[in-house]
Enzyme design. Structure first.
Site, PDB file in Angstrom:
ATOM      1  N   ARG A   1       0.872  -1.281  -0.056  1.00 39.43           N
ATOM      2  CA  ARG A   1       0.137   0.118   0.079  1.00 39.43           C
ATOM      3  C   ARG A   1       0.937   1.151  -0.034  1.00 39.43           C
ATOM      4  O   ARG A   1       1.978   1.176   0.522  1.00 39.43           O
ATOM      5  CB  ARG A   1      -0.849   0.115   1.240  1.00 39.43           C
ATOM      6  CG  ARG A   1      -2.110  -1.009   1.246  1.00 39.43           C
ATOM      7  CD  ARG A   1      -2.898  -0.912   2.302  1.00 39.43           C
ATOM      8  NE  ARG A   1      -2.214  -1.253   3.517  1.00 39.43           N
ATOM      9  CZ  ARG A   1      -1.745  -0.372   4.389  1.00 39.43           C
ATOM     10  NH1 ARG A   1      -1.810   0.711   4.281  1.00 39.43           N
ATOM     11  NH2 ARG A   1      -0.868  -1.092   5.611  1.00 39.43           N
TER      12      ARG A   1
ATOM     13  N   TYR B   1      -1.506  -3.205  -6.923  1.00 35.62           N
ATOM     14  CA  TYR B   1      -1.318  -4.207  -5.553  1.00 35.62           C
ATOM     15  C   TYR B   1      -2.249  -4.212  -4.898  1.00 35.62           C
ATOM     16  O   TYR B   1      -3.011  -2.942  -4.283  1.00 35.62           O
ATOM     17  CB  TYR B   1       0.147  -3.656  -4.915  1.00 35.62           C
ATOM     18  CG  TYR B   1       0.482  -4.626  -3.884  1.00 35.62           C
ATOM     19  CD1 TYR B   1       1.128  -5.713  -4.115  1.00 35.62           C
ATOM     20  CD2 TYR B   1      -0.238  -4.253  -2.556  1.00 35.62           C
ATOM     21  CE1 TYR B   1       1.305  -6.472  -3.019  1.00 35.62           C
ATOM     22  CE2 TYR B   1       0.030  -5.053  -1.760  1.00 35.62           C
ATOM     23  CZ  TYR B   1       0.976  -6.122  -1.589  1.00 35.62           C
ATOM     24  OH  TYR B   1       0.802  -7.061  -0.627  1.00 35.62           O
ATOM     25  N   GLY B   2      -2.503  -5.179  -4.187  1.00 38.41           N
ATOM     26  CA  GLY B   2      -3.607  -5.375  -2.948  1.00 38.41           C
ATOM     27  C   GLY B   2      -4.467  -4.312  -2.548  1.00 38.41           C
ATOM     28  O   GLY B   2      -5.140  -3.823  -3.295  1.00 38.41           O
ATOM     29  N   GLY B   3      -4.071  -3.731  -1.429  1.00 35.27           N
ATOM     30  CA  GLY B   3      -4.930  -2.700  -0.664  1.00 35.27           C
ATOM     31  C   GLY B   3      -4.928  -1.543  -1.721  1.00 35.27           C
ATOM     32  O   GLY B   3      -5.984  -0.823  -1.496  1.00 35.27           O
TER      33      GLY B   3
ATOM     34  N   LYS C   1      -9.334  -2.374   1.766  1.00 38.64           N
ATOM     35  CA  LYS C   1      -9.162  -1.342   2.635  1.00 38.64           C
ATOM     36  C   LYS C   1     -10.054  -0.012   2.292  1.00 38.64           C
ATOM     37  O   LYS C   1     -10.434   0.838   3.237  1.00 38.64           O
ATOM     38  CB  LYS C   1      -7.458  -0.864   2.949  1.00 38.64           C
ATOM     39  CG  LYS C   1      -6.835  -2.071   3.329  1.00 38.64           C
ATOM     40  CD  LYS C   1      -7.373  -2.451   4.614  1.00 38.64           C
ATOM     41  CE  LYS C   1      -6.717  -3.539   5.682  1.00 38.64           C
ATOM     42  NZ  LYS C   1      -5.717  -4.303   5.318  1.00 38.64           N
TER      43      LYS C   1
ATOM     44  N   HIS D   1     -10.306  -2.415  11.666  1.00 36.33           N
ATOM     45  CA  HIS D   1      -9.018  -3.263  11.057  1.00 36.33           C
ATOM     46  C   HIS D   1      -8.889  -4.217  12.102  1.00 36.33           C
ATOM     47  O   HIS D   1      -8.022  -4.445  12.686  1.00 36.33           O
ATOM     48  CB  HIS D   1      -7.946  -2.245  10.788  1.00 36.33           C
ATOM     49  CG  HIS D   1      -6.791  -3.147  10.064  1.00 36.33           C
ATOM     50  ND1 HIS D   1      -5.575  -2.695  10.296  1.00 36.33           N
ATOM     51  CD2 HIS D   1      -6.823  -4.200   9.150  1.00 36.33           C
ATOM     52  CE1 HIS D   1      -4.581  -3.672   9.515  1.00 36.33           C
ATOM     53  NE2 HIS D   1      -5.678  -4.236   8.667  1.00 36.33           N
TER      54      HIS D   1
ATOM     55  N   SER E   1      -1.034  -3.505  10.223  1.00 36.18           N
ATOM     56  CA  SER E   1      -0.914  -4.330   9.147  1.00 36.18           C
ATOM     57  C   SER E   1       0.517  -5.323   9.398  1.00 36.18           C
ATOM     58  O   SER E   1       1.627  -4.766  10.027  1.00 36.18           O
ATOM     59  CB  SER E   1      -0.629  -3.737   7.800  1.00 36.18           C
ATOM     60  OG  SER E   1      -1.568  -2.848   7.674  1.00 36.18           O
TER      61      SER E   1
ATOM     62  N   CYS F   1       1.040  -7.511  11.616  1.00 36.26           N
ATOM     63  CA  CYS F   1       1.289  -7.674  13.127  1.00 36.26           C
ATOM     64  C   CYS F   1       0.660  -8.966  13.773  1.00 36.26           C
ATOM     65  O   CYS F   1       0.554  -8.845  14.925  1.00 36.26           O
ATOM     66  CB  CYS F   1       1.088  -6.392  13.736  1.00 36.26           C
ATOM     67  SG  CYS F   1       2.140  -5.132  13.451  1.00 36.26           S
ATOM     68  N   GLY F   2       0.209  -9.805  12.981  1.00 40.55           N
ATOM     69  CA  GLY F   2      -0.301 -11.156  13.510  1.00 40.55           C
ATOM     70  C   GLY F   2      -1.665 -11.331  13.345  1.00 40.55           C
ATOM     71  O   GLY F   2      -2.393 -12.124  13.977  1.00 40.55           O
ATOM     72  N   LYS F   3      -2.530 -10.412  12.406  1.00 45.49           N
ATOM     73  CA  LYS F   3      -3.995 -10.861  12.748  1.00 45.49           C
ATOM     74  C   LYS F   3      -4.264 -12.253  12.191  1.00 45.49           C
ATOM     75  O   LYS F   3      -5.168 -13.032  12.854  1.00 45.49           O
ATOM     76  CB  LYS F   3      -4.757  -9.811  11.879  1.00 45.49           C
ATOM     77  CG  LYS F   3      -4.809  -8.417  12.769  1.00 45.49           C
ATOM     78  CD  LYS F   3      -5.885  -7.534  11.993  1.00 45.49           C
ATOM     79  CE  LYS F   3      -5.156  -6.931  10.590  1.00 45.49           C
ATOM     80  NZ  LYS F   3      -3.669  -6.544  10.710  1.00 45.49           N
ATOM     81  N   THR F   4      -3.750 -12.551  11.038  1.00 46.80           N
ATOM     82  CA  THR F   4      -4.153 -13.740  10.277  1.00 46.80           C
ATOM     83  C   THR F   4      -3.816 -14.920  11.085  1.00 46.80           C
ATOM     84  O   THR F   4      -4.487 -15.823  11.279  1.00 46.80           O
ATOM     85  CB  THR F   4      -3.492 -13.607   8.733  1.00 46.80           C
ATOM     86  OG1 THR F   4      -4.052 -12.825   8.041  1.00 46.80           O
ATOM     87  CG2 THR F   4      -3.700 -14.952   7.946  1.00 46.80           C
ATOM     88  N   ASN F   5      -2.356 -14.768  11.701  1.00 45.50           N
ATOM     89  CA  ASN F   5      -1.805 -15.996  12.630  1.00 45.50           C
ATOM     90  C   ASN F   5      -3.040 -16.119  13.832  1.00 45.50           C
ATOM     91  O   ASN F   5      -3.117 -17.322  14.212  1.00 45.50           O
ATOM     92  CB  ASN F   5      -0.651 -15.577  13.015  1.00 45.50           C
ATOM     93  CG  ASN F   5       0.579 -15.890  11.694  1.00 45.50           C
ATOM     94  OD1 ASN F   5       0.877 -16.888  11.993  1.00 45.50           O
ATOM     95  ND2 ASN F   5       0.730 -14.852  10.948  1.00 45.50           N
TER      96      ASN F   5
ATOM     97  N   ASP G   1      -9.219  -9.943   8.892  1.00 48.03           N
ATOM     98  CA  ASP G   1      -8.763  -8.524   8.643  1.00 48.03           C
ATOM     99  C   ASP G   1      -9.696  -7.362   8.913  1.00 48.03           C
ATOM    100  O   ASP G   1      -9.171  -6.314   9.395  1.00 48.03           O
ATOM    101  CB  ASP G   1      -8.023  -8.281   7.194  1.00 48.03           C
ATOM    102  CG  ASP G   1      -7.190  -7.148   6.973  1.00 48.03           C
ATOM    103  OD1 ASP G   1      -6.212  -7.183   7.678  1.00 48.03           O
ATOM    104  OD2 ASP G   1      -7.390  -6.498   5.938  1.00 48.03           O
TER     105      ASP G   1
ATOM    106  N   SER H   1       4.939 -10.212   0.468  1.00 49.58           N
ATOM    107  CA  SER H   1       4.122 -11.434  -0.451  1.00 49.58           C
ATOM    108  C   SER H   1       3.039 -11.743   0.114  1.00 49.58           C
ATOM    109  O   SER H   1       2.933 -11.968   1.316  1.00 49.58           O
ATOM    110  CB  SER H   1       5.199 -12.516  -0.901  1.00 49.58           C
ATOM    111  OG  SER H   1       5.444 -13.232   0.322  1.00 49.58           O
ATOM    112  N   ARG H   2       2.012 -12.207  -0.762  1.00 49.04           N
ATOM    113  CA  ARG H   2       0.747 -12.751  -0.342  1.00 49.04           C
ATOM    114  C   ARG H   2      -0.123 -13.578  -0.849  1.00 49.04           C
ATOM    115  O   ARG H   2       0.531 -14.137  -2.010  1.00 49.04           O
ATOM    116  CB  ARG H   2      -0.349 -11.240  -0.344  1.00 49.04           C
ATOM    117  CG  ARG H   2       0.081 -10.072   0.236  1.00 49.04           C
ATOM    118  CD  ARG H   2      -0.504  -9.665   1.633  1.00 49.04           C
ATOM    119  NE  ARG H   2       0.231  -8.780   2.209  1.00 49.04           N
ATOM    120  CZ  ARG H   2      -0.482  -8.363   3.344  1.00 49.04           C
ATOM    121  NH1 ARG H   2      -1.633  -8.955   3.938  1.00 49.04           N
ATOM    122  NH2 ARG H   2       0.227  -7.365   4.101  1.00 49.04           N
TER     123      ARG H   2
END
Ligand code: GTP
Ligand code: SPV
Ligand code: MN
Length: 588
Positions: free
Chosen positions: A70, A198-200, A207, A227, A249, A251-255, A276, A367-368
């Site tokens: 982003r 790219y993504g966002g 977002k 978020h 971003s 910092c561990g949300k998906t995990n 997310d 990478s995503r």
């Protein structure tokens, strides 16, 4: 497809006249249509097909080297006054922004196809759900949007004349960083994005719509767009309690959302509702209800392994798109931290020959993967519940090498808002710019709030007045560093131990230690067994360093002053309270 809505017809015509595409294709999300588009994208080099046995229906995409994250400095909130956007957003007057971008969009789709993607954020038949239409010239965007949002044959005609939808316009144009802009027009319910794929920056449902535009709508309509991940913890007795957590971003949300509890806690289970974004509404029962408006995960690939996030690894094995990872010689993907078996050779994220001795990254740190949420082995049975799930707790957290302890609980809702508003975190690869610099990031929303953050804090306080049964608010920090520059806390699945304390607190099962900053756990109330951690480290993880906190208070004062008169009094009161508690002998 026959479009009935006159506003949509008029808008498509307007964009057609501006961008001058060769062709227009309305996206219906059907497999037949997607297959044609994938083949076209393969032919044109936009994506590559991966080994269909090992990774069925999976694709690789490489972005331009200047387009890997982003771009916060190119992201604008366009309102009549600067005050509406606030001191933390880039601002431009709508008229000026439209004029500037109209020049850039002019004939930007010449000789290209213009894709029109009607999409839904949120499940069918939900009062949370919002509609959007994204116009784009990128097949990569189409394919990603068909995973990340709900796209199907019926949506276009569900957007009846009286139904609002967000007008999203995107062109990758020539990926020129100097002319890259991500512009939001909250009053017009409109987003214009140019020169990034790219993504966002380009998947405008995420977002741009679900946070920036939605936060503005939420302010006007009495709810919150955040978020946050959403997860359910199933206890041994089968009860499930739900938490939402806001971390910046990368910092561990998906995990955290997909965590598998350590062996010791095998009778517990985590269910993923979202990883997310959370839309929060007050229910008739006076509780706060949370819904994930997305349909898929756009997760950080780097560092995702069977050890850190097995559920994510399982999720991405089919029907997924990988962006900026390394391609191995057997035509499957790899990234740093995936496993111990570093490939001897591959093609890196830049499309160049790669060997480990080059000492360069095979995959970009940002990478995503893009994968359908329903493929996640631990997806919650409630994830598409139109009412959302009721929250027992909200967790805030950032990446702080020092200062904030592993976990603490706020005294009450208002203090919890202060804790969220005081968040700061080290910057990551998810956004362009320096990495590892501590910056203030209230509620992890600094880059995503679509209006003045002083009004945003005020809105949180207003919400508090209306919730009779509010979730408790906590703060966590998995990222404290020791003298040797190592993480003191093992993190990942071990974070479950902290979640367990949080639900124990929500259920009034355990007492706590009252400190200047909030309630801390009694060490005996967290299970440390089977962990390679000594008492010293545990003490260090909970240490409140008065000197650092006094600095923090000063820093907060300066930060909050940026908002001037608009800042709600409650924030000042909470800051004063914090500072007084540190001055008070009782706490010395
Ligand atoms: P966005 O998709 O950008 O919003 O990121 P996210 O908040 O979902 O972060 P994610 O879960 O993808 O993790 C980002 C990075 O943090 C990865 O490199 C993880 O390996 C790392 N990480 C996640 N959880 C922990 C943890 O508990 N401890 C440590 N040390 N690192 C973690
Ligand atoms: C983030 O940066 O918070 C992400 C990735 O989730 S992006 O979609 O690029 O915003
Ligand atoms: Mn995110």
């Amino acid at each position: 497809m026959n479009i009935e809505n006159k506003e949509i017809i008029k808008w498509i015509k307007e964009i057609q006249d501006l961008c001058k595409p060769k062709k227009i294709l309305i996206i219906d999300g059907s497999e037949k249509q997607l297959e044609i588009l994938r083949n076209k994208a393969i032919k044109e080099g936009e994506i590559e097909k991966l080994d269909n046995k090992k990774f069925p229906n999976c694709f690789l995409h490489r972005t331009m080297e200047n387009d890997v994250a982003r771009v916060e400095d190119k992201t604008y909130i366009c309102t009549e006054t600067k005050e509406e956007a606030g001191p933390t957003n880039n601002w431009m007057r709508p008229k000026e922004a439209y004029t500037k971008l109209r020049i850039l969009f002019k004939e930007s789709m010449k000789n290209k196809t213009m894709y029109v993607i009607p999409f839904m954020m949120g499940p069918p038949k939900s009062q949370f759900t919002k509609f959007g239409i994204e116009i784009t010239d990128s097949i990569y965007v189409v394919l990603n949007m068909c995973i990340m949002t709900r796209v199907n044959k019926t949506i276009m005609n569900e957007i009846k004349d009286n139904i609002k939808f967000t007008k999203c316009l995107h062109s990758k144009k020539d990926i020129n960083l100097d002319e890259r802009y991500i512009m939001h027009f909250p009053k017009d319910n409109t987003i214009w994005s140019i020169n990034s794929a790219y993504g966002g920056n380009a998947l405008l449902g995420k977002k741009c719509l679900a946070l920036r535009i939605a936060s503005y709508m939420a302010k006007n309509e009495g709810w919150l767009a955040e978020h946050m991940l959403i997860l359910g913890i199933e206890k041994p007795n089968g009860e499930i309690c739900y938490l939402a957590a806001a971390f910046p971003s990368a910092c561990g949300k998906t995990n955290l959302a997909m965590l598998i509890p350590p062996k010791k806690f095998k009778d517990y289970k985590i269910w993923t509702v979202g990883d997310d974004i959370a839309w929060l509404k007050i229910g008739e029962d006076g509780r706060l209800w949370a819904l994930n408006p997305e349909n898929g995960f756009f997760g950080v690939a780097t560092g995702t392994s069977a050890k850190t996030n097995l559920n994510a690894l399982e999720t991405v094995k089919k029907n997924s798109i990988f962006t900026n990872v390394l391609k191995k010689d057997d035509n499957i993907v790899w990234w740093e931290g995936m496993d111990e078996e570093v490939p001897e050779h591959g093609i890196d994220w830049k499309g160049k020959e790669w060997t480990p001795n080059l000492n360069t990254k095979g995959a970009h740190p940002n990478s995503r993967f893009t994968s359908p949420a329903n493929q996640c082995p631990c997806i919650s049975a409630e994830w598409e519940n139109p009412n959302g799930v009721p929250l027992s707790a909200i967790i805030f957290g950032g990446r702080r090498a020092e200062l904030t302890p592993l976990v603490y609980e706020s005294f009450n809702w208002n203090h919890g808002i202060f804790v969220g508003a005081s968040m700061s975190s080290e910057t990551t690869a998810a956004s362009n710019g320096n990495i590892g610099v501590v910056r203030r990031d209230p509620m992890a929303m600094l880059p995503f709030c679509g209006y003045n953050m002083a009004d945003y804090f005020a809105h949180w306080f207003e919400i508090g007045k209306k919730i009779t049964n509010p979730p408790k608010i906590f703060n966590v920090n998995w990222f404290r560093i020791n003298k040797n520059n190592e993480f003191m806390w093992p993190g990942y699945r071990e974070n479950f131990r902290i979640l367990k304390w949080i639900i124990d607190r929500c259920e009034n099962n355990v007492s706590s230690l009252k400190t200047e900053i909030g309630y801390l756990p009694l060490k005996t109330n967290i299970d440390w067994s089977e962990l390679d951690i000594d008492d010293n480290t545990i003490n260090e993880l909970f240490k409140i360093n008065k000197k650092l906190w006094m600095n923090e208070i000063e820093d907060l004062e300066i930060f909050f002053k940026n908002f001037g008169e608009k800042m709600p009094n409650e924030i000042g009161k909470e800051l004063k309270g914090l500072s007084e508690r540190f001055g008070d002998q009782k706490f010395a």
